[in-house]
Each structure stands twice: as C-alpha cells, then as structure tokens.
Write an enzyme that holds these catalytic residues in place. Structure first.
Site, PDB file in Angstrom:
ATOM      1  N   SER A 143       0.847  -1.182   0.000  1.00  0.00           N
ATOM      2  CA  SER A 143       0.000   0.000   0.000  1.00  0.00           C
ATOM      3  C   SER A 143       0.884   1.234   0.000  1.00  0.00           C
ATOM      4  CB  SER A 143      -0.888   0.011   1.253  1.00  0.00           C
ATOM      5  OG  SER A 143      -1.515   1.258   1.460  1.00  0.00           O
ATOM      6  N   TYR A 190      -2.559  -0.542  10.627  1.00  0.00           N
ATOM      7  CA  TYR A 190      -2.462  -0.946   9.225  1.00  0.00           C
ATOM      8  C   TYR A 190      -1.084  -0.591   8.659  1.00  0.00           C
ATOM      9  CZ  TYR A 190      -3.928  -1.492   4.323  1.00  0.00           C
ATOM     10  OH  TYR A 190      -4.042  -1.890   3.006  1.00  0.00           O
TER      11      TYR A 190
END
Length: 277
Positions: free
Chosen positions: A134, A147
């Site tokens: 990501s 995350y």
C-alpha cells in the site's frame, strides 16, 4: 499453451475481486479465495473457481494449499497475497490484542501461505509471488498506525524474500496501491468498535472531529488521486507476464508522490506533509 494458474486471497470485493475477474478474462486459471464460504459461492455463481481460505487459521491455510494443488495437479504459477483489513485508531489507544489480530491476517497468515507455496514453485522451476502492500507501506498517516505497521513489515519481509530468491526462478513483487474504491473502510468499523475505547481517550475530541466522521459519514466527493481497482489489475497483469518484473509497482499518483517524498524530504517536512493528508 498450458493455462497458467494463480491463487488469490481476499477476493470477496475490491482489488482482489477485480484481479480475479480480470485474470480469468485474460485466460488464467484463477483460484479465488475468500474467508467466508458465502462469498465463495457468489464467485462460483459467476463462473470463477473459489473456496474458503482463512488466514487466521493454520488448518485453513494448509487446507487451502492442498485444495489448490489438488485442482492444478500439484503446480502453481503465481500467488497474489491480497487479503488484509484495517483497524483505525490512535496508536496510543491500540491494545496489543488489536495489533496481534491485524498482524495475524496482514502478515503472519500471508507469510505462512507463502512459505507453503514456495516449495511448489521451487520444484516446478518457476513462480511469481505478488504481495499487495500500500501507499501506507511507504508513509504513515494519522489514525492508521496498525495498518501502516503491517504494511511496513510486509515491505521489509518482501524485500528480504526477493533478495533470497535471486538464486531461484521465483520472482517476488510488491504491488503498492494508493486510494482505490473498496470495502476496507466499512469492514474496519467492527474492528474499531471492538478494540478502540475512543470515549475514554485523551483524543476524544479529535476522534469526534475527524476519524468518526470519516468512518461513519464518508464524503461523497471522490479522492482526487483515486483510481478504480482495474488500475491495480493492470499492474498485476504486467507483473505476471513481463520477463523481468520490477520489485515494486506503484498505483495512483498518491503512491508515486509518497515514494518520492519519502526519498527527498527531511523527516520534519515529511511529517508536516503527512499531517495534512
């Protein structure tokens, strides 16, 4: 020409679903897995091969590998580790249980699946392992500590795996999306509600002014950097088919800008920029 096969995790929606559909359309034999059997049934109804694979359970990971190999005759050309979830909240409010839970899926389960697939690829003399990281594996933003931690860890683990696989025919590639429409925000709400005691937090006012609105009242205005999930599938297809894939494939301008900013900006200036994000 023999049909190539790929195992994909997290295919119930978003990036994983689009990748499964796209690769199937391109002639790949796609083994599209989901955590819930009901989601697998939906995929099978539209003509995809699907079966459950829960990355939080060792037995499910092992059964998923056995099911994959039984369907392909003992081979697998590619693995795309896509499954992940988020647990938003300030770092100072994150219990260790929340971190253990998110790492179980976003890193530990992914690593165990990869570890079981590598011997198959070694034996057949080729293979590609794609990891869905990501933009938050490159830079951090507020409220996303859990995350971000998993994606930073995935980046490091994958870099080392890529180095170690240099003496084999197994290619290891990071796919790094930025803003992509998905269900990750909605799916993060139960985890937030389970683990984050925001009402007792020293940052309660900030939760009310910022994170709660983003979680429960998302803006209808699209992110200016947002691209559809098909943009990720485009990069996946390239990573799977070119002779010498890159180590990283960035998706969206946000990812390119973040990667460049991390390289050239001093930490204080980068913090200022990301605080505005």
């Amino acid at each position: 020409m023999t049909q190539k096969s790929i195992l994909i995790t997290g295919c119930s929606s978003g990036i994983g679903l689009d990748a499964a559909r796209r690769l199937h359309a391109e002639g790949w034999r796609v083994l599209a897995t989901c955590r819930d059997a009901a989601d697998c049934a939906k995929l099978e109804a539209e003509g995809l091969e699907s079966f459950p694979l829960d990355l939080t359970k060792q037995s499910s990971i092992e059964d998923g590998v056995k099911e994959t190999l039984s369907r392909t005759g003992g081979t697998l050309d590619a693995l795309y580790n896509n499954a992940a979830f988020a647990c938003p909240g300030a770092v100072e409010d994150l219990p260790s249980g929340a971190l253990r839970e998110i790492f179980e899926v976003n890193l530990f389960g992914l690593q165990e699946l990869t570890r079981l697939i590598i011997p198959v690829m070694r034996a057949q003399g080729h293979g590609r392992i794609l990891q869905c990281s990501s933009v938050l594996g490159l830079v951090g933003i507020r409220w996303r500590g859990a995350y971000v931690a998993t994606k930073f860890a995935l980046e490091g683990l994958t870099d080392v795996l890529r180095l170690e696989m240099r003496d084999t025919a197994i290619k290891v590639i990071l796919i790094e999306p930025g803003p992509i429409p998905s269900n990750i925000r909605v799916n993060s709400i139960p985890h937030f509600e389970r683990w984050i005691d925001w009402k007792a937090s020293a940052r309660r006012a900030q939760y009310e002014a910022s994170l709660l609105k983003r979680l429960y009242e998302p803006s209808s205005k699209p992110d200016r950097f947002q691209l559809p999930a098909s943009a990720v599938s485009d990069k996946i297809l390239i990573a799977l088919t070119v002779a010498n894939p890159r180590a990283r494939y960035y998706v969206t301008k946000a990812t390119w800008i973040s990667a460049l900013s991390r390289r050239i900006l001093p930490p204080r200036l980068l913090d200022w920029v990301m605080a505005k994000a």
